[in-house]
Scaffold this motif. Sequence first.
Motif, PDB file in Angstrom:
ATOM      1  N   ILE A 264      52.962  33.649  46.617  1.00 24.28           N
ATOM      2  CA  ILE A 264      53.122  35.082  46.314  1.00 24.28           C
ATOM      3  C   ILE A 264      51.929  35.579  45.509  1.00 24.28           C
ATOM      4  O   ILE A 264      51.380  36.658  45.774  1.00 24.28           O
ATOM      5  CB  ILE A 264      54.434  35.338  45.550  1.00 24.28           C
ATOM      6  N   GLY A 265      51.494  34.788  44.536  1.00 26.12           N
ATOM      7  CA  GLY A 265      50.310  35.168  43.763  1.00 26.12           C
ATOM      8  C   GLY A 265      49.087  35.313  44.647  1.00 26.12           C
ATOM      9  O   GLY A 265      48.294  36.253  44.486  1.00 26.12           O
ATOM     10  N   ALA A 266      48.929  34.390  45.612  1.00 23.05           N
ATOM     11  CA  ALA A 266      47.791  34.451  46.531  1.00 23.05           C
ATOM     12  C   ALA A 266      47.861  35.685  47.419  1.00 23.05           C
ATOM     13  O   ALA A 266      46.850  36.365  47.650  1.00 23.05           O
ATOM     14  CB  ALA A 266      47.747  33.184  47.389  1.00 23.05           C
ATOM     15  N   ILE A 267      49.044  35.999  47.908  1.00 20.99           N
ATOM     16  CA  ILE A 267      49.213  37.166  48.793  1.00 20.99           C
ATOM     17  C   ILE A 267      48.938  38.459  48.038  1.00 20.99           C
ATOM     18  O   ILE A 267      48.250  39.358  48.544  1.00 20.99           O
ATOM     19  CB  ILE A 267      50.635  37.169  49.396  1.00 20.99           C
ATOM     20  N   VAL A 268      49.468  38.573  46.825  1.00 25.60           N
ATOM     21  CA  VAL A 268      49.213  39.771  46.020  1.00 25.60           C
ATOM     22  C   VAL A 268      47.715  39.929  45.777  1.00 25.60           C
ATOM     23  O   VAL A 268      47.168  41.043  45.820  1.00 25.60           O
ATOM     24  CB  VAL A 268      49.980  39.697  44.685  1.00 25.60           C
ATOM     25  N   ALA A 269      47.033  38.806  45.549  1.00 26.89           N
ATOM     26  CA  ALA A 269      45.583  38.855  45.312  1.00 26.89           C
ATOM     27  C   ALA A 269      44.829  39.377  46.524  1.00 26.89           C
ATOM     28  O   ALA A 269      43.816  40.075  46.377  1.00 26.89           O
ATOM     29  CB  ALA A 269      45.065  37.466  44.937  1.00 26.89           C
ATOM     30  N   THR A 270      45.297  39.058  47.738  1.00 25.47           N
ATOM     31  CA  THR A 270      44.602  39.561  48.932  1.00 25.47           C
ATOM     32  C   THR A 270      44.760  41.075  49.064  1.00 25.47           C
ATOM     33  O   THR A 270      43.850  41.753  49.555  1.00 25.47           O
ATOM     34  CB  THR A 270      45.111  38.876  50.216  1.00 25.47           C
ATOM     35  N   PHE A 271      45.912  41.611  48.622  1.00 25.67           N
ATOM     36  CA  PHE A 271      46.073  43.068  48.608  1.00 25.67           C
ATOM     37  C   PHE A 271      45.092  43.693  47.615  1.00 25.67           C
ATOM     38  O   PHE A 271      44.499  44.739  47.890  1.00 25.67           O
ATOM     39  CB  PHE A 271      47.517  43.445  48.234  1.00 25.67           C
ATOM     40  N   VAL A 272      44.918  43.045  46.477  1.00 31.34           N
ATOM     41  CA  VAL A 272      43.951  43.536  45.494  1.00 31.34           C
ATOM     42  C   VAL A 272      42.540  43.483  46.073  1.00 31.34           C
ATOM     43  O   VAL A 272      41.755  44.427  45.953  1.00 31.34           O
ATOM     44  CB  VAL A 272      44.033  42.703  44.194  1.00 31.34           C
ATOM     45  N   ALA A 273      42.221  42.359  46.743  1.00 33.05           N
ATOM     46  CA  ALA A 273      40.884  42.184  47.327  1.00 33.05           C
ATOM     47  C   ALA A 273      40.580  43.237  48.383  1.00 33.05           C
ATOM     48  O   ALA A 273      39.423  43.610  48.591  1.00 33.05           O
ATOM     49  CB  ALA A 273      40.756  40.788  47.937  1.00 33.05           C
ATOM     50  N   ALA A 274      41.624  43.728  49.048  1.00 27.98           N
ATOM     51  CA  ALA A 274      41.422  44.736  50.085  1.00 27.98           C
ATOM     52  C   ALA A 274      40.950  46.062  49.513  1.00 27.98           C
ATOM     53  O   ALA A 274      40.335  46.870  50.229  1.00 27.98           O
ATOM     54  CB  ALA A 274      42.724  44.949  50.874  1.00 27.98           C
TER      55      ALA A 274
END
Length: 276
Positions: free
Chosen positions: A100-110
């Motif tokens: 979940i932490g990794a997925i949230v980070a990809t939204f931030v990276a976008a």
Amino acid sequence: MDLTADWGYLASLVLALLASGAIAGFLAGVFGIGGGAVLVPILYQFLSLLGVDPSVCMHVSVATSLGIVVPTSIRSFLAHKSRGAVDLKFLKDWLIPVPIGAIVATFVAAYVSGAELKGIFAVIAVIIGLRMLFNRDSWRFGNDIPGNPARAVFGFVIGFFSTLMGVGGGVMNNTFMTLFGRPIHQAVATSSGVGILISIPAVIGLVWAGWGEPNLPPFSLGYINLLGVILVIPVTIFCAPFGVRVAHALSKRAMEISFGIFLLIVAARFAWSLWG
């Protein structure tokens, strides 16, 4: 995925990726730490020299590093698991919070800019670098890892920041587990499993985040450069033993200090490019 490129540019891209893999593999062998924290700044430098658009250069470096973490983490995890070194119970507790932490980070990276992503890397690099420089084996936060919900929160945080930094979580998880009294060998072995939990959802998310981005280098799937993944893995594997030879001539403390200085230099270079 853009497959178009003139032959001269493509040859330069291949050489840049091979050089990145060679240097990252050697330094990873010297420092005894997974290549992500080493590979990202090296990839960034070579891709910048190649003229990759600054708005996506850091994103491509982070995402491609995570693409390389997937197979290397799986291979490492299976090897450690066969020796019974992995704390599987601890890993099961992180099956949900780390991804979940990794997925949230990809939204931030976008949505963050390349400059902001560099800033995030620099801040984390400073923290890890200072920890390496001033580390003491006697440092402890407790005699064992706390239970939930604190354990889940730590998992989320490690998954989140590791993804934004483009690493498999080894440095952060090793620090976390050893500060709570776990043996370093168990921490290293368990970190290989953490790398899988981080890298697979992170790669999927970063493909989505970069989908349709017009400024990506050729052979990119979202922010993941497939050519980089294919070329860098065998080169890092080939070059790492040369770094290991150097490492055996150094003490553990000397390697910690060297890696800490390396990270602080990288952070300084990124900060200079942002504010210089």
